[in-house]
Design a protein around this motif. Structure first.
Motif, PDB file in Angstrom:
ATOM      1  N   ILE A   1       0.875  -1.172   0.000  1.00 61.71           N
ATOM      2  CA  ILE A   1       0.000   0.000   0.000  1.00 61.71           C
ATOM      3  C   ILE A   1       0.910   1.220   0.000  1.00 61.71           C
ATOM      4  O   ILE A   1       1.706   1.398   0.922  1.00 61.71           O
ATOM      5  N   ILE A   2       0.804   2.011  -1.043  1.00 64.71           N
ATOM      6  CA  ILE A   2       1.610   3.226  -1.130  1.00 64.71           C
ATOM      7  C   ILE A   2       0.817   4.352  -0.468  1.00 64.71           C
ATOM      8  O   ILE A   2      -0.235   4.748  -0.961  1.00 64.71           O
ATOM      9  N   SER A   3       1.332   4.843   0.658  1.00 57.64           N
ATOM     10  CA  SER A   3       0.642   5.948   1.339  1.00 57.64           C
ATOM     11  C   SER A   3       1.502   7.206   1.312  1.00 57.64           C
ATOM     12  O   SER A   3       1.394   8.057   2.180  1.00 57.64           O
ATOM     13  N   MET A   4       2.327   7.291   0.284  1.00 52.31           N
ATOM     14  CA  MET A   4       3.191   8.456   0.114  1.00 52.31           C
ATOM     15  C   MET A   4       2.418   9.562  -0.598  1.00 52.31           C
ATOM     16  O   MET A   4       1.535   9.294  -1.405  1.00 52.31           O
ATOM     17  N   HIS A   5       2.792  10.788  -0.282  1.00 51.53           N
ATOM     18  CA  HIS A   5       2.179  11.952  -0.913  1.00 51.53           C
ATOM     19  C   HIS A   5       3.290  12.782  -1.547  1.00 51.53           C
ATOM     20  O   HIS A   5       4.359  12.937  -0.980  1.00 51.53           O
ATOM     21  N   GLY A   6       3.023  13.308  -2.721  1.00 54.55           N
ATOM     22  CA  GLY A   6       3.970  14.210  -3.355  1.00 54.55           C
ATOM     23  C   GLY A   6       5.061  13.520  -4.146  1.00 54.55           C
ATOM     24  O   GLY A   6       4.996  12.339  -4.470  1.00 54.55           O
ATOM     25  N   LEU A   7       6.075  14.324  -4.432  1.00 55.87           N
ATOM     26  CA  LEU A   7       7.213  13.901  -5.251  1.00 55.87           C
ATOM     27  C   LEU A   7       7.917  12.691  -4.650  1.00 55.87           C
ATOM     28  O   LEU A   7       7.964  12.531  -3.438  1.00 55.87           O
ATOM     29  N   ASN A   8       8.479  11.860  -5.491  1.00 54.21           N
ATOM     30  CA  ASN A   8       9.235  10.664  -5.110  1.00 54.21           C
ATOM     31  C   ASN A   8       8.376   9.587  -4.464  1.00 54.21           C
ATOM     32  O   ASN A   8       8.872   8.766  -3.712  1.00 54.21           O
ATOM     33  N   GLY A   9       7.113   9.581  -4.755  1.00 54.15           N
ATOM     34  CA  GLY A   9       6.226   8.561  -4.215  1.00 54.15           C
ATOM     35  C   GLY A   9       4.926   8.525  -4.985  1.00 54.15           C
ATOM     36  O   GLY A   9       4.595   7.562  -5.656  1.00 54.15           O
ATOM     37  N   GLU A  10       4.198   9.617  -4.906  1.00 57.13           N
ATOM     38  CA  GLU A  10       2.913   9.732  -5.585  1.00 57.13           C
ATOM     39  C   GLU A  10       3.098   9.929  -7.099  1.00 57.13           C
ATOM     40  O   GLU A  10       2.147   9.800  -7.863  1.00 57.13           O
ATOM     41  N   ASP A  11       4.314  10.204  -7.523  1.00 57.54           N
ATOM     42  CA  ASP A  11       4.599  10.474  -8.932  1.00 57.54           C
ATOM     43  C   ASP A  11       4.894   9.216  -9.748  1.00 57.54           C
ATOM     44  O   ASP A  11       5.241   9.295 -10.915  1.00 57.54           O
ATOM     45  N   GLY A  12       4.762   8.035  -9.167  1.00 55.50           N
ATOM     46  CA  GLY A  12       5.005   6.785  -9.877  1.00 55.50           C
ATOM     47  C   GLY A  12       6.359   6.163  -9.589  1.00 55.50           C
ATOM     48  O   GLY A  12       6.631   5.048 -10.036  1.00 55.50           O
ATOM     49  N   SER A  13       7.214   6.843  -8.847  1.00 53.06           N
ATOM     50  CA  SER A  13       8.547   6.316  -8.548  1.00 53.06           C
ATOM     51  C   SER A  13       8.483   4.981  -7.809  1.00 53.06           C
ATOM     52  O   SER A  13       9.121   3.999  -8.208  1.00 53.06           O
ATOM     53  N   ILE A  14       7.716   4.945  -6.724  1.00 55.51           N
ATOM     54  CA  ILE A  14       7.601   3.724  -5.926  1.00 55.51           C
ATOM     55  C   ILE A  14       6.816   2.663  -6.691  1.00 55.51           C
ATOM     56  O   ILE A  14       7.143   1.477  -6.648  1.00 55.51           O
ATOM     57  N   ALA A  15       5.790   3.073  -7.428  1.00 52.54           N
ATOM     58  CA  ALA A  15       5.020   2.128  -8.246  1.00 52.54           C
ATOM     59  C   ALA A  15       5.923   1.421  -9.247  1.00 52.54           C
ATOM     60  O   ALA A  15       5.765   0.224  -9.498  1.00 52.54           O
TER      61      ALA A  15
END
Length: 152
Positions: free
Chosen positions: A97-111
């Motif tokens: 579960i990606i619960s990151m917000h903003g750059l370096n997370g919500e931008d598809g990096s972790i996905a």
């Protein structure tokens, strides 16, 4: 029971909001093994049950008992503790579960990392996340679909 990583924190101005999101997830997932995976503002990753307590973030100390340096590799589904140059497998993940917000997370990096690792996750995908975060790219995309957009 599923092994689920909750990924949060990160190098973003929305870091603290991400922590609150993750804590809400920890308090509401029942019947599964939940593994916190916290990305500190310095970019280092940590895991451990101590991360489920809001008080740990007030004066974060990476050496606190119950915390371990952690990593997910792009070549497998496992979550690892990292000590010096040695990796120890914690578990094989069934989902994240990606619960990151903003750059370096919500931008598809972790996905993207999770996709490479073969770990199912909650993001809408790399392209949709990237376009959604880039407002100019979003406007170009929506304009190409013939939708009305504001000038930019």
């Amino acid at each position: 029971m599923l092994n689920i990583a909750v990924i949060f924190g990160g190098i973003s101005c929305e870091h603290d909001i991400s922590i609150i999101t993750a804590l809400q997830i920890f308090n509401n997932i029942k019947g599964h093994n939940v593994y916190p995976l916290y990305i500190h503002t310095d970019g280092l990753w940590y895991s451990g049950n101590a991360l489920k307590d809001i008080n740990i973030y007030k004066n974060f100390d990476c050496n606190k008992k119950g915390l371990n340096s952690a990593v997910i590799l792009p070549c497998g589904k496992s979550l690892y503790y990292r000590k010096k140059k040695k990796l120890t497998e914690i578990c094989e993940l069934d989902a994240a579960i990606i619960s990151m917000h903003g750059l370096n997370g919500e931008d598809g990096s972790i996905a993207g990392l999770l996709q490479l690792a073969g770990i199912p996750q909650t993001a809408c995908g790399i392209a949709a996340s990237g376009i959604g975060m880039d407002k100019i790219a979003s406007k170009i995309f929506f304009n190409g679909l013939g939708l009305d957009i504001l000038p930019y």
